[in-house]
Design an enzyme around this catalytic site. Sequence first.
Site, mmCIF file in Angstrom:
data_model
loop_
_atom_site.group_PDB
_atom_site.id
_atom_site.type_symbol
_atom_site.label_atom_id
_atom_site.label_comp_id
_atom_site.label_asym_id
_atom_site.label_seq_id
_atom_site.Cartn_x
_atom_site.Cartn_y
_atom_site.Cartn_z
ATOM 1 N N LYS A 101 0.833 -1.210 0.000
ATOM 2 C CA LYS A 101 0.000 0.000 0.000
ATOM 3 C C LYS A 101 0.865 1.257 0.000
ATOM 4 C CE LYS A 101 -1.489 2.831 3.030
ATOM 5 N NZ LYS A 101 -1.651 4.109 2.341
ATOM 6 N N THR A 152 3.014 7.696 13.148
ATOM 7 C CA THR A 152 2.217 6.619 12.545
ATOM 8 C C THR A 152 2.823 5.266 12.890
ATOM 9 O OG1 THR A 152 1.761 8.148 10.739
ATOM 10 C CG2 THR A 152 1.074 5.879 10.417
ATOM 11 N N GLY A 153 4.140 5.193 12.944
ATOM 12 C CA GLY A 153 4.806 3.930 13.290
ATOM 13 C C GLY A 153 4.322 3.398 14.634
ATOM 14 N N GLU A 210 10.561 1.447 9.714
ATOM 15 C CA GLU A 210 11.599 2.384 9.243
ATOM 16 C C GLU A 210 11.019 3.777 9.392
ATOM 17 O OE1 GLU A 210 14.625 1.866 8.144
ATOM 18 O OE2 GLU A 210 14.621 -0.311 8.043
ATOM 19 N N GLY A 212 7.612 5.243 7.374
ATOM 20 C CA GLY A 212 6.852 6.483 7.519
ATOM 21 C C GLY A 212 7.271 7.206 8.788
ATOM 22 N N SER A 213 6.366 8.000 9.309
ATOM 23 C CA SER A 213 6.715 8.847 10.455
ATOM 24 C C SER A 213 6.698 8.060 11.771
ATOM 25 C CB SER A 213 5.727 10.004 10.540
ATOM 26 O OG SER A 213 4.428 9.490 10.751
ATOM 27 N N CYS A 215 14.524 10.422 4.836
ATOM 28 C CA CYS A 215 14.595 10.041 6.255
ATOM 29 C C CYS A 215 15.994 10.246 6.790
ATOM 30 C CB CYS A 215 14.156 8.595 6.436
ATOM 31 S SG CYS A 215 15.086 7.423 5.425
ATOM 32 N N GLU A 228 11.816 16.725 13.315
ATOM 33 C CA GLU A 228 12.249 16.332 11.972
ATOM 34 C C GLU A 228 11.575 17.295 10.990
ATOM 35 O OE1 GLU A 228 10.560 12.801 10.102
ATOM 36 O OE2 GLU A 228 12.485 12.405 9.160
#
Length: 483
Positions: free
Chosen positions: A182, A237-238, A255, A233-234, A289, A386
């Site tokens: 996705k 959200t991780g 990651e 992702g961030s 990243c 970040e």
Amino acid sequence: MAERAQHVEAGTAPRTDFWLTIGGERVAGDGRLDVINPATGKVFAQAPAASRAQLDAAVRAARTAFESWRGTTYAERAELVRAFTKKLRERQNELAELLTREQGKPLSQSIAEIDRGAAQSDGMVTIEIPVEVLIDDADRRIELKYRPLGVVGIITPWNAPVNLALGPLVSALYTGNTAVLKPSPYTPLTTLELGEIAREVFPPGVVNVLAGGDDLGKWLTEHPGVDKISFTGSVETGKKVAAAAAGTLKRLTLELGGNDPAIILDDVDPKAIAKKVFFAAFVNSGQVCMAIKRIYAHEKIYEALCDALVEEARKAKVGNGLDPDTTLGPIQNKMQYDKVRAILEDTKKSGARILCGGEVPEGEGYFFPPTLVTDIDEQSRLVQEEQFGPIVPILKFSDVEDAIRRANDTRYGLSASVWTNDLERGKAIAERLEVGTAWVNQHRATSAFVPFGGAKESGLGRQYSIVGLKGYMEPEVISVAKK
Ligand code: NAD
């Protein structure tokens, strides 16, 4: 969800010739997603959006395909991966243009992203994962072997959609798993095209590609038919992914974001390193990243380094990625553009000094000039968060111990670099940085054969190399009593 723009690009109707891949079939979505070109801020395409029922169908197809795919050998799977990357390379230029239109990066960098993803994929499928013999004596033989997990859900962000899909996808497939991939709702198109290529190469159901909003990611992480989630992702959200995956104790590779420091020691020639440091901080307009996000410069070379970096910033050409002169494209989406502008405003208000850039142009597209900042408070948003955009602080130090402390004083721990002519000294400092990767005299160097991932809140597990591949497998002990 990608924001719904009011306008479409003038001249042509939005492209709509994109499909989901479910069970080896080309499938229309139950919904649709507008896709915006960040260089214009306007809709240029529509992607199919998968419903929950379509996700269920994809997971079912992946489970069914797993039964025979798990029985294939590494060599057979490697051959199919190579057939896949061959077809990907054949379509490289066309896909690169699509990638630039949806993501914004300069065309040469889109080409490089596909090239790199294909090369890393080819590299990964040469890695052997041997059965390890732990004990073999008169009484018993104990082996440690690795078997595939089942169905891997792969969720990717918008900054490097092709490369960040290929790493987990090839890891999952090569180790005998099937996949449901996705992409981000901001950049679904090139990933849907990966599905088109996969359909020509892999047995039905081995690779399923579904575009959709954030909800689709959430459903995937909760799905009882999914055995592992590989998420890029961030950090925020991780953490949600980890919480959702806990329901069925799915295996996880996360990651996540970074706030990478570069420590520049007093013995370097600032002019000699400026180009590399600038590129590592500003490539893809800082939306990487592992971009350098904080520069710690020794006071002895501080002024000269600032001058040399400003010089590099002045050479950069911000513009539409399809223009061959462009070196820095727009920020990828409105939400990120607004966030980076808010960080700029906060930086200005704090009284920090803007060395270059700092004025966001009017007009269409999410363009933002490369901006270097000095005399900034260590506690400011730009240093602590970040930024994920083309604005970078340069911070002074006089004592290297202080620089190491400040570099480590963050919840992030993705990567870092030390720049010096004294390689031993550089290595000794690198070893003290609390990160997944510490480079000396380089930044952003990765390989199919080297594990990459974050310490602290920058992630869980590793991608690439045998270490990464084992993350897609279950270790199993086979213990045989000989008597
Ligand atoms: P994001 O976390 O907003 O979204 C990433 C993906 O997660 C998207 O596909 C999104 O639809 C999906 N998603 C959103 N909510 C979800 C939920 N509740 N459950 C499951 N999936 C959900 O990140 P982004 O803004 O797309 O990407 C930028 C971030 O990614 C930055 O922090 C960057 O540092 C990080 N990143 C990390 C790496 C790495 O290798 N460590 C690489 C690239 C980007």
